[in-house]
Design an enzyme around this catalytic site. Structure first.
Site, PDB file in Angstrom:
ATOM      1  N   SER A 252       0.807  -1.263   0.032  1.00  0.00           N
ATOM      2  CA  SER A 252       0.120  -0.192   0.035  1.00  0.00           C
ATOM      3  C   SER A 252       0.949   1.132   0.008  1.00  0.00           C
ATOM      4  O   SER A 252       2.049   0.995   0.147  1.00  0.00           O
ATOM      5  CB  SER A 252      -0.952   0.168   1.168  1.00  0.00           C
ATOM      6  OG  SER A 252      -0.135   0.319   2.272  1.00  0.00           O
ATOM      7  N   LYS A 253       0.253   2.450   0.178  1.00  0.00           N
ATOM      8  CA  LYS A 253       0.834   3.663  -0.073  1.00  0.00           C
ATOM      9  C   LYS A 253       1.958   3.936   0.942  1.00  0.00           C
ATOM     10  O   LYS A 253       3.001   4.436   1.035  1.00  0.00           O
ATOM     11  CB  LYS A 253       0.008   4.953  -0.063  1.00  0.00           C
ATOM     12  CG  LYS A 253      -0.938   5.006  -1.238  1.00  0.00           C
ATOM     13  CD  LYS A 253      -0.967   6.362  -1.715  1.00  0.00           C
ATOM     14  CE  LYS A 253      -1.566   6.509  -3.058  1.00  0.00           C
ATOM     15  NZ  LYS A 253      -2.934   6.113  -3.158  1.00  0.00           N
ATOM     16  N   ARG A 254       1.509   2.986   2.230  1.00  0.00           N
ATOM     17  CA  ARG A 254       2.464   3.360   3.341  1.00  0.00           C
ATOM     18  C   ARG A 254       3.958   2.731   3.027  1.00  0.00           C
ATOM     19  O   ARG A 254       4.860   3.206   3.599  1.00  0.00           O
ATOM     20  CB  ARG A 254       2.064   2.395   4.449  1.00  0.00           C
ATOM     21  CG  ARG A 254       1.076   2.858   5.346  1.00  0.00           C
ATOM     22  CD  ARG A 254       0.804   1.848   6.545  1.00  0.00           C
ATOM     23  NE  ARG A 254       0.365   0.655   6.090  1.00  0.00           N
ATOM     24  CZ  ARG A 254       1.222  -0.478   6.383  1.00  0.00           C
ATOM     25  NH1 ARG A 254       2.142  -0.505   7.087  1.00  0.00           N
ATOM     26  NH2 ARG A 254       1.001  -1.767   5.955  1.00  0.00           N
ATOM     27  N   GLY A 256       5.423   3.194   0.060  1.00  0.00           N
ATOM     28  CA  GLY A 256       5.999   4.228  -0.843  1.00  0.00           C
ATOM     29  C   GLY A 256       5.060   4.313  -2.227  1.00  0.00           C
ATOM     30  O   GLY A 256       3.892   3.911  -2.031  1.00  0.00           O
TER      31      GLY A 256
END
Ligand code: GLU
Length: 483
Positions: A252-254, A256
């Site tokens: 996920s965006k966590r 990157g």
């Protein structure tokens, strides 16, 4: 029978790298079998549509060279390839009507409030959630209809037993029928659900293999029942392993950037991304990692798709990018770098021959194209900014530095030919005659001609910069040091 595979994205956001991995595997399978690769836009969930998402997805495919044989921007004999356009033709309604007429589906008029209350009751009673078949009873359905005339169409699933789905990677996978409720086929807005549209279109488009992410595996038993009820042959199923971040949670965006276009815009090469994504859930021989597009097409097979999750390792992607940058021919790399340079240095007139001579000096250090302007700018600037302190080399004072630069200027004027091989001994001799260390002299000269402390080897850099630029920069450095 020839292979027909499809990539069926929903335009609900950025082209997520995990989703693009599905496109890539389908493309590879089509190309490796001489089959057909189809793109179909699944836009029936109207609430989740994101403007521009369809174009972004198609742009990502184009960037990676995943050309499609049928689909949007292209057309084809099984079009239209956008589900909202297919809905307008009545394709899904027609199939839902047929299922109702056959007794395999039924209209349901339960209000959202009733469904909500039902869910809460099931939860409170510790029962598994699912539609309670209220509207299967015609009397109850009539009563519900009085309150909620539009309603939906639901598919009648078996209530007991086991549904066994065969997946080419995972083998037989069993599902308890009791846990799968009567799902919706047509929504109250007249749009089909993913399940109905996906099955109908895979059939009508003559798809032979459905290759998609593992998260869709729970839909497979529903689809299988639907294929059966419609009298359609089911395509082969291939569920691709999950993609995890380095901490082994779902990517996920966590972790990157997750948009494929972010990587394009950050200076990654499509061939590096292509190679990297191909190894997220597939391997050629458990050992080889740098594999060209042609080799991937030649070797790709469903048998070597893994069932266990793949880890998205951004450092590995950087490494691949460096490998592919070093593999590029100088002219090719120059062409790739040029747009980055012109965007960052709009006033510099960038000469292609000059750029091609610079590239061998910097190629080893370059990890992505976006780094090129910062790394190469001093070659193109009229006069790189100079820090006078940097001009004073180790073990020198300001006067000593002035003497060194004056000497450097004289050597630059007199050395023939203007090559690194001729410059180096001339400057070593200068250090000796000035009685300064070569480190001190070369450091001051590097600062003068590049404006930097870290740069490629000094004499190679001077050779490429050319005599005129070096003379001008050394004179400017003298000015900065003061007379
Ligand atoms: N529209 C679905 C998605 O966005 C397609 C899943 C499938 O390939 O069946 O992933």
């Amino acid at each position: 029978m020839s292979v027909r595979v499809r990539y069926a994205p929903s335009p609900t956001g950025e082209p997520h790298v995990g989703n693009i991995r599905s496109a890539l595997f389908n493309w590879l399978y089509a190309r490796s079998t001489g089959g057909t690769f189809i793109v179909r836009i699944e836009d029936t969930d109207r609430a989740r549509l994101v403007p521009g998402a369809e174009d972004a997805i198609l742009d990502a495919l184009e960037w990676l060279g995943l050309d499609w044989d049928e689909g949007p921007r292209k057309g084809g004999p099984f079009g239209p390839y956008v589900q909202s356009e297919r809905k307008a033709l009545g394709i899904y309604q027609e199939h839902a009507d047929r299922l109702v007429a056959d007794g395999a589906a039924y209209p349901c008029y339960c209000t959202p409030a009733r469904l909500d209350a039902m869910r809460k009751e099931q939860q409170a009673g510790g029962r598994s959630p699912g539609y309670d078949r209220n509207c299967l009873d015609p009397t109850k359905a009539e009563r519900a209809r009085a309150e909620n005339p539009v309603g939906v169409v639901r598919f009648k699933m078996p209530v007991e037993g086991t549904i066994v789905v065969h997946d080419l990677v995972r083998g037989d996978v069993s599902f308890e029928a009791s846990l799968l409720d009567d799902f919706v086929l047509l929504k109250s807005d007249g749009f089909p659900t993913y399940h109905l549209a996906n099955v109908v279109d895979d059939h009508l488009m003559e798809i032979t293999h459905v290759m998609r992410a593992e998260e869709w595996l729970p839909s497979a038993p529903r689809h299988q029942e639907l294929y059966k009820a419609l009298g359609f042959e089911m395509p082969h199923l291939v569920h691709l392993p999950m993609i995890l971040g380095p901490d082994r949670s779902k990517l996920s965006k966590r972790h990157g950037a997750t948009s494929a276009l972010h990587y394009r815009d950050d200076g990654y090469l499509p061939q590096a991304m292509f190679n990297f994504l191909a190894l997220l859930g597939w391997s050629m021989d458990d050992a080889t990692d740098v594999i060209s597009r042609e080799e991937l097409v030649a070797h790709f097979s469903i048998e070597r798709i893994l069932a266990s999750p793949a880890v998205f390792n951004a450092e590995k992607l950087d490494w691949f990018n460096g490998v592919y940058i070093r593999q590029m021919a100088t002219e090719e790399l120059a062409e790739a770098i040029l747009p980055w340079l012109t965007a960052a240095l709009p006033d510099a007139a960038i000469d292609r021959d000059y750029l091609q001579r610079i590239i061998p000096l910097e190629r080893e250090r370059l990890r992505k194209l976006s780094e090129a302007p910062e790394m190469l700018s001093f070659f193109f600037e009229e006069q790189p900014a100079l820090d006078p302190k940097k001009l004073v080399g180790k073990g020198m004072d300001r006067d000593g530095a002035r003497g060194a630069i004056e000497g450097a200027l004289a050597v630059a004027e007199g050395t023939e030919p203007w090559t690194a091989d001729a410059l180096e001994p001339a400057y070593r001799a200068l250090a000796e005659s000035l009685g300064v260390s070569t480190g001190g002299l070369f450091g001051a000269m590097r600062a003068a001609v590049t404006g930097r402390t870290a740069a490629p080897p000094l004499f190679d850099t001077m050779e490429v910069l050319g005599r005129d630029r070096c003379l001008a920069r050394l004179r400017h450095a003298l000015g900065v040091l003061g007379g």
